[in-house]
Design an enzyme around this catalytic site. Sequence first.
Site, PDB file in Angstrom:
ATOM      1  N   SER A 183      18.668  -0.279  -0.991  1.00  0.00           N
ATOM      2  CA  SER A 183      18.602   1.186  -1.066  1.00  0.00           C
ATOM      3  C   SER A 183      19.957   1.715  -1.464  1.00  0.00           C
ATOM      4  O   SER A 183      20.994   1.087  -1.190  1.00  0.00           O
ATOM      5  CB  SER A 183      18.204   1.759   0.293  1.00  0.00           C
ATOM      6  OG  SER A 183      18.400   3.158   0.337  1.00  0.00           O
ATOM      7  N   GLU A 222      10.771   0.290   7.442  1.00  0.00           N
ATOM      8  CA  GLU A 222      10.854   1.639   7.973  1.00  0.00           C
ATOM      9  C   GLU A 222      11.909   2.361   7.149  1.00  0.00           C
ATOM     10  O   GLU A 222      12.996   1.821   6.911  1.00  0.00           O
ATOM     11  CB  GLU A 222      11.236   1.620   9.453  1.00  0.00           C
ATOM     12  CG  GLU A 222      10.234   0.890  10.348  1.00  0.00           C
ATOM     13  CD  GLU A 222       8.897   1.616  10.455  1.00  0.00           C
ATOM     14  OE1 GLU A 222       8.851   2.834  10.142  1.00  0.00           O
ATOM     15  OE2 GLU A 222       7.912   0.984  10.864  1.00  0.00           O
ATOM     16  N   ALA A 271       0.827  -1.210   0.000  1.00  0.00           N
ATOM     17  CA  ALA A 271       0.000   0.000   0.000  1.00  0.00           C
ATOM     18  C   ALA A 271       0.857   1.255   0.000  1.00  0.00           C
ATOM     19  O   ALA A 271       0.333   2.365   0.004  1.00  0.00           O
ATOM     20  CB  ALA A 271      -0.934   0.007   1.211  1.00  0.00           C
ATOM     21  N   GLY A 272       2.183   1.070   0.015  1.00  0.00           N
ATOM     22  CA  GLY A 272       3.089   2.212  -0.021  1.00  0.00           C
ATOM     23  C   GLY A 272       3.237   2.781  -1.420  1.00  0.00           C
ATOM     24  O   GLY A 272       2.558   2.364  -2.365  1.00  0.00           O
ATOM     25  N   LEU A 293       8.955  -5.150   0.003  1.00  0.00           N
ATOM     26  CA  LEU A 293       9.199  -3.710   0.064  1.00  0.00           C
ATOM     27  C   LEU A 293       8.985  -3.133   1.462  1.00  0.00           C
ATOM     28  O   LEU A 293       9.462  -2.030   1.750  1.00  0.00           O
ATOM     29  CB  LEU A 293       8.274  -2.973  -0.909  1.00  0.00           C
ATOM     30  CG  LEU A 293       8.360  -3.346  -2.387  1.00  0.00           C
ATOM     31  CD1 LEU A 293       7.299  -2.569  -3.186  1.00  0.00           C
ATOM     32  CD2 LEU A 293       9.736  -3.060  -2.953  1.00  0.00           C
ATOM     33  N   GLY A 320       5.019   0.190  -3.784  1.00  0.00           N
ATOM     34  CA  GLY A 320       4.227  -1.032  -3.783  1.00  0.00           C
ATOM     35  C   GLY A 320       2.885  -0.907  -4.458  1.00  0.00           C
ATOM     36  O   GLY A 320       2.486  -1.773  -5.243  1.00  0.00           O
ATOM     37  N   LYS A 358      19.169  -2.096   5.483  1.00  0.00           N
ATOM     38  CA  LYS A 358      18.918  -2.457   4.086  1.00  0.00           C
ATOM     39  C   LYS A 358      20.047  -3.324   3.526  1.00  0.00           C
ATOM     40  O   LYS A 358      19.809  -4.242   2.731  1.00  0.00           O
ATOM     41  CB  LYS A 358      18.738  -1.207   3.231  1.00  0.00           C
ATOM     42  CG  LYS A 358      17.594  -0.292   3.645  1.00  0.00           C
ATOM     43  CD  LYS A 358      16.265  -1.029   3.751  1.00  0.00           C
ATOM     44  CE  LYS A 358      15.657  -1.316   2.402  1.00  0.00           C
ATOM     45  NZ  LYS A 358      14.311  -1.961   2.534  1.00  0.00           N
ATOM     46  N   TYR A 405      19.406   2.964   9.080  1.00  0.00           N
ATOM     47  CA  TYR A 405      18.577   2.538   7.961  1.00  0.00           C
ATOM     48  C   TYR A 405      19.419   1.847   6.895  1.00  0.00           C
ATOM     49  O   TYR A 405      19.078   0.765   6.403  1.00  0.00           O
ATOM     50  CB  TYR A 405      17.862   3.753   7.365  1.00  0.00           C
ATOM     51  CG  TYR A 405      17.194   3.476   6.034  1.00  0.00           C
ATOM     52  CD1 TYR A 405      16.078   2.642   5.961  1.00  0.00           C
ATOM     53  CD2 TYR A 405      17.676   4.046   4.860  1.00  0.00           C
ATOM     54  CE1 TYR A 405      15.466   2.387   4.732  1.00  0.00           C
ATOM     55  CE2 TYR A 405      17.068   3.795   3.639  1.00  0.00           C
ATOM     56  CZ  TYR A 405      15.970   2.959   3.580  1.00  0.00           C
ATOM     57  OH  TYR A 405      15.371   2.692   2.379  1.00  0.00           O
TER      58      TYR A 405
END
Length: 379
Positions: free
Chosen positions: A129, A86, A10-11, A83, A14, A194, A190
């Site tokens: 990323s 955070e 839902a991002g 996907l 995505g 990833k 972050y």
Amino acid sequence: MNKILITGGAGFIGSNTALKLVSQGHKVVVLDNLSPQIHGNNPDTTSPLYQSIKGKVEFIKGSVTSREDWIEALEGVDIVLHLAAETGTGQSMYEIEKYVNANIGGTAILLDILTNEKTNVKRVVVAESRAIYGEGRYWSDELNSYVYPEERPEDAMSNGDFEVKYPGCSKPLKLVGTTEDSKIHPGSVYGITKQVQGQLVHMVCQSIGIESVSFRYQNVYGPGQSLSNPYTGILSIFSTRIKNGNGINIFEDGKETRDFVYIDDIVDATILGLTVPGISGNAFNIGTGVATDVLTVANMLKKHYGIDVPVTVSGNYRLGDIRHNFADISKARKLLGYEPKWSFDEGIRKFTEWVNTQDVQEDKYESSIEEMKKKGLYK
């Protein structure tokens, strides 16, 4: 046609990928926790991204940190597009447990299930990323080699010296595209999460006979991007400030650069990663291969909105931020057949046209800066 699970479906990336896959005849399952930071407190009315896929996919509201949710979502699935994560680089530096649990822990649960239980999964595609590289790749004429500068020291930045340095080099370094075999040295929690996600997926999937692909997305933007999340990309952050009549504070000297890639190009590349045969075990940079500086971004947005707000190049900086990074996309061109179709000029025009159709969002940027100041990350 395949049954494809998209976590975080839902991002921004995505939902756009889900809609294109559905249009191509694939069955799509979405697992998403509908985080209020992204979707608001009532996604049925506050999240255009969720609304765009509602009723078109099999939707499971759940978390990648829940084994039970994973098991439900994986039923009959052929391909996993992972996907869910955070994603705030600055926020990750003080919400460490949250980022590690979601990004590394959630991936570990998926791989544990694939290893120990019977599923139909044949390929896992995971979003890494550009953040895993840290600072980009440079060429040194003095050393006659590529070099990878480490994090810039605070004492230099506090004196207004923002350029990267490398031991043994007195002359300026030449920025070049970052290749997939460049040094991995993330500068944030972050970025580390990833990096580990990608490493786990490739290592475990190879050991159990499942194909694996990872994407190192550059700075993604376009219609549908959250305009209320102060930890999202700078195009959205700057747009919300401009639409509220607020000035823009440009960090450092405004010459720092990023590779901005339009959402449609990201979707096309992602679907190639789901469907192209013979690419297992590969990581791909997905960007445009073009570096654009932040001051240019701010001025282009002002021009397109026709709103004149002050732009201040302040010399402020965030600890851990990189100076430059843009992608070398030769590998994706060769193995995937990926070719970006959108220039930054065309993409920013489409993005700003869309923003002009949206309600003006509350500007939460200053509160996010205050959080970083309290943690000593913003100077």
